[in-house]
Design a protein around this motif. Structure first.
Motif, PDB file in Angstrom:
ATOM      1  N   GLU A 115      11.078  12.983 -15.440  1.00 18.28           N
ATOM      2  CA  GLU A 115       9.755  13.477 -14.906  1.00 18.28           C
ATOM      3  C   GLU A 115       8.835  12.169 -15.660  1.00 18.28           C
ATOM      4  OE1 GLU A 115       9.473  17.360 -14.140  1.00 18.28           O
ATOM      5  OE2 GLU A 115       7.570  17.361 -13.577  1.00 18.28           O
ATOM      6  N   ALA A 116       8.810  12.316 -17.010  1.00 17.94           N
ATOM      7  CA  ALA A 116       7.889  11.662 -17.175  1.00 17.94           C
ATOM      8  C   ALA A 116       8.260   9.926 -16.982  1.00 17.94           C
ATOM      9  CB  ALA A 116       8.200  10.824 -18.967  1.00 17.94           C
ATOM     10  N   ILE A 117       9.451   9.515 -16.865  1.00 17.57           N
ATOM     11  CA  ILE A 117       9.671   7.794 -15.932  1.00 17.57           C
ATOM     12  C   ILE A 117       8.815   7.754 -15.100  1.00 17.57           C
ATOM     13  CG2 ILE A 117      10.824   6.159 -15.585  1.00 17.57           C
ATOM     14  CD1 ILE A 117      13.147   7.306 -17.549  1.00 17.57           C
ATOM     15  N   GLN A 118       9.462   8.968 -13.913  1.00 16.84           N
ATOM     16  CA  GLN A 118       8.944   8.742 -12.642  1.00 16.84           C
ATOM     17  C   GLN A 118       7.369   8.898 -12.527  1.00 16.84           C
ATOM     18  OE1 GLN A 118      11.763  11.563 -11.339  1.00 16.84           O
ATOM     19  NE2 GLN A 118      13.102  10.725 -11.033  1.00 16.84           N
ATOM     20  N   LYS A 119       6.503   9.635 -13.248  1.00 15.34           N
ATOM     21  CA  LYS A 119       5.110  10.036 -13.022  1.00 15.34           C
ATOM     22  C   LYS A 119       4.331   9.081 -13.290  1.00 15.34           C
ATOM     23  CE  LYS A 119       5.624  14.045 -10.830  1.00 15.34           C
ATOM     24  NZ  LYS A 119       6.709  15.605 -11.264  1.00 15.34           N
ATOM     25  N   LEU A 120       4.544   8.455 -14.690  1.00 15.94           N
ATOM     26  CA  LEU A 120       4.096   6.945 -15.007  1.00 15.94           C
ATOM     27  C   LEU A 120       3.310   6.345 -13.915  1.00 15.94           C
ATOM     28  CD1 LEU A 120       2.678   5.662 -17.487  1.00 15.94           C
ATOM     29  CD2 LEU A 120       5.217   4.374 -17.739  1.00 15.94           C
ATOM     30  N   ASP A 121       2.193   6.618 -13.729  1.00 16.04           N
ATOM     31  CA  ASP A 121       1.110   5.431 -13.264  1.00 16.04           C
ATOM     32  C   ASP A 121       0.195   5.233 -13.709  1.00 16.04           C
ATOM     33  OD1 ASP A 121      -0.264   5.948  -9.522  1.00 16.04           O
ATOM     34  OD2 ASP A 121      -0.471   4.081 -12.045  1.00 16.04           O
ATOM     35  N   ILE A 122       0.489   4.008 -14.512  1.00 14.46           N
ATOM     36  CA  ILE A 122      -0.706   2.959 -15.509  1.00 14.46           C
ATOM     37  C   ILE A 122      -1.880   2.591 -14.583  1.00 14.46           C
ATOM     38  CG2 ILE A 122      -0.204   0.643 -16.841  1.00 14.46           C
ATOM     39  CD1 ILE A 122       2.027   1.429 -18.459  1.00 14.46           C
ATOM     40  N   ARG A 123      -1.245   1.964 -14.100  1.00 17.68           N
ATOM     41  CA  ARG A 123      -2.965   1.998 -13.443  1.00 17.68           C
ATOM     42  C   ARG A 123      -3.827   2.939 -13.141  1.00 17.68           C
ATOM     43  NH1 ARG A 123       0.075  -1.002  -9.182  1.00 17.68           N
ATOM     44  NH2 ARG A 123       0.441  -3.033 -10.593  1.00 17.68           N
ATOM     45  N   LYS A 124      -3.306   4.578 -12.896  1.00 18.48           N
ATOM     46  CA  LYS A 124      -4.177   4.951 -12.143  1.00 18.48           C
ATOM     47  C   LYS A 124      -4.786   5.319 -14.008  1.00 18.48           C
ATOM     48  CE  LYS A 124      -4.074  10.011 -11.109  1.00 18.48           C
ATOM     49  NZ  LYS A 124      -3.414  11.014 -10.393  1.00 18.48           N
ATOM     50  N   LEU A 125      -3.453   5.380 -15.039  1.00 20.12           N
ATOM     51  CA  LEU A 125      -3.835   5.974 -16.386  1.00 20.12           C
ATOM     52  C   LEU A 125      -4.914   4.797 -16.677  1.00 20.12           C
ATOM     53  CD1 LEU A 125      -3.116   7.898 -17.962  1.00 20.12           C
ATOM     54  CD2 LEU A 125      -1.426   6.645 -19.438  1.00 20.12           C
ATOM     55  N   LYS A 126      -4.912   3.657 -16.727  1.00 17.67           N
ATOM     56  CA  LYS A 126      -6.045   2.667 -17.146  1.00 17.67           C
ATOM     57  C   LYS A 126      -6.828   3.022 -16.302  1.00 17.67           C
ATOM     58  CE  LYS A 126      -3.099  -0.905 -18.876  1.00 17.67           C
ATOM     59  NZ  LYS A 126      -3.149  -1.162 -20.298  1.00 17.67           N
ATOM     60  N   SER A 127      -7.391   3.854 -15.944  1.00 19.84           N
ATOM     61  CA  SER A 127      -8.666   3.354 -14.677  1.00 19.84           C
ATOM     62  C   SER A 127      -9.487   4.706 -15.305  1.00 19.84           C
ATOM     63  CB  SER A 127      -8.415   3.296 -13.478  1.00 19.84           C
ATOM     64  OG  SER A 127      -8.012   4.798 -12.769  1.00 19.84           O
ATOM     65  N   LEU A 128      -8.297   5.679 -15.785  1.00 19.23           N
ATOM     66  CA  LEU A 128      -9.050   7.178 -16.253  1.00 19.23           C
ATOM     67  C   LEU A 128      -9.534   6.684 -17.799  1.00 19.23           C
ATOM     68  CD1 LEU A 128      -6.294   9.851 -14.820  1.00 19.23           C
ATOM     69  CD2 LEU A 128      -9.376   9.339 -14.096  1.00 19.23           C
ATOM     70  N   THR A 129      -8.588   6.122 -17.697  1.00 17.55           N
ATOM     71  CA  THR A 129      -9.213   5.466 -19.971  1.00 17.55           C
ATOM     72  C   THR A 129     -10.609   4.894 -20.321  1.00 17.55           C
ATOM     73  OG1 THR A 129      -7.773   4.055 -19.594  1.00 17.55           O
ATOM     74  CG2 THR A 129      -7.202   6.493 -20.398  1.00 17.55           C
ATOM     75  N   ARG A 130     -10.020   3.921 -18.936  1.00 16.20           N
ATOM     76  CA  ARG A 130     -11.645   3.103 -18.919  1.00 16.20           C
ATOM     77  C   ARG A 130     -13.020   3.428 -18.748  1.00 16.20           C
ATOM     78  NH1 ARG A 130      -9.425  -1.279 -15.448  1.00 16.20           N
ATOM     79  NH2 ARG A 130      -7.785  -1.404 -16.527  1.00 16.20           N
ATOM     80  N   SER A 131     -12.618   4.440 -17.765  1.00 17.14           N
ATOM     81  CA  SER A 131     -14.702   4.745 -17.552  1.00 17.14           C
ATOM     82  C   SER A 131     -14.678   5.447 -18.110  1.00 17.14           C
ATOM     83  CB  SER A 131     -14.133   5.561 -16.179  1.00 17.14           C
ATOM     84  OG  SER A 131     -12.930   6.533 -16.193  1.00 17.14           O
ATOM     85  N   LYS A 132     -14.014   5.993 -19.923  1.00 19.04           N
ATOM     86  CA  LYS A 132     -14.485   6.712 -20.456  1.00 19.04           C
ATOM     87  C   LYS A 132     -15.715   5.890 -20.956  1.00 19.04           C
ATOM     88  CE  LYS A 132     -13.585   8.795 -24.489  1.00 19.04           C
ATOM     89  NZ  LYS A 132     -13.136   9.229 -25.568  1.00 19.04           N
TER      90      LYS A 132
END
Lengths: 141, 74
Positions: free
Chosen positions: B57-74
Motif C-alpha cells: 500500500e505504501a508504494i501504491q498510494k504514493l503520489d509524489i506530485r500531490k505530496l510535493k504540492s501539499l508541502t510546498r504550499s507551507k
C-alpha cells in the motif's frame, strides 16, 4: 549508474550508496538493492528500488514518536554486521492515503540500515507496536 | 504441502534444527511450541501478511506530485 524512476525521473546512483537487503523486503523478497533518497524540504525520505522501480516513503520514527524504542535482535546485528550504534539508521515505512490526514507509519516493522556495511533489513517487532501509527499531526503539512 | 497428524505432546522435526510440539488441543485451537535457533524468524502468518500489505500500500498510494504540492504550499 543511471536508473529510470516514475517518481524522480532519471537519477544518477553512486555504487557506494547502494544498500543491500539480503532478504529483500516483505512482499518484495526478490528485490535486493535499494538507495535512500533524502528529501531536503520535507520530513519524508524515500527507499528506492534499483532492480525494479518501487519507491517506499520512509521516515525517521523517532521524529514522530519520542517514546519509540526498539531492541535490534542479535541475529540481525550479526546479519547486518553492526559494530557501532552510530552506523545504524532506523526508518519506518509511510503510507500516504488519498486523504493526507490519514498519513501513517508502520512502527511494528522498522527498516534497519547499517551505513558502514551498506546492508539493510526490515525487521518485524512484536504486536505491541502499532502497524498503523497516525502521524499527520507530526509531519507539518 | 506435507500433511501429518500428531497427538498431544507429539512433535515434528524440520530441517534437523526446528522442532514443533503440540502442547495443547482444545475446541478449534491448537497450542504449538517451537524450538528453533534464535536467528530463525517465526511469525503468525497473518502478521507477515499484514506487513506485506502495508508495504504494498505504501508504494501504491504514493503520489509524489500531490505530496510535493501539499508541502510546498507551507
Amino acid at each position: 549508474m543511471k536508473i529510470n524512476t516514475k517518481n524522480f525521473g532519471e537519477i544518477e546512483i553512486n555504487e557506494s550508496e547502494i544498500i543491500l537487503f539480503q532478504d529483500g523486503i516483505p512482499g518484495f523478497e526478490y528485490l535486493r538493492k535499494f538507495v535512500v533518497i533524502k528529501e531536503e524540504e520535507f520530513i519524508i525520505d524515500y527507499l528506492q528500488g534499483i532492480e525494479e522501480d518501487v519507491t517506499f516513503p520512509i521516515i525517521n520514527p523517532f521524529l514522530v514518536n519520542d517514546k519509540y524504542e526498539l531492541k535490534i535482535p542479535d541475529s540481525v546485528i550479526k546479519k547486518l554486521e553492526i559494530q557501532k550504534q552510530e552506523d545504524v539508521c532506523v526508518y519506518t515505512i509511510v503510507v500516504i492515503p488519498e486523504n493526507i490526514k490519514d498519513i501513517r507509519t508502520n512502527l511494528q516493522a522498522p527498516i534497519i540500515i547499517n551505513n558502514a556495511s551498506k546492508k539493510g533489513k526490515q525487521i518485524i517487532l512484536d504486536e505491541s507496536y502499532p502497524l498503523r501509527y497516525m502521524i499527520f499531526e507530526k509531519v507539518g503539512v | 504441502m506435507l500433511v501429518l497428524s500428531r497427538k498431544l505432546d507429539e512433535s515434528i522435526i524440520i530441517n534437523e534444527n526446528i522442532e514443533v510440539v503440540i502442547l495443547g488441543v482444545s475446541e478449534g485451537k491448537v497450542k504449538l511450541g517451537i524450538n528453533a535457533p534464535k536467528d530463525i524468524e517465526i511469525l503468525r502468518s497473518e502478521v507477515k501478511k499484514a506487513i506485506e500489505n502495508e508495504n504494498k500500500e505504501a508504494i501504491q498510494k504514493l503520489d509524489i506530485r500531490k505530496l510535493k504540492s501539499l508541502t510546498r504550499s507551507k
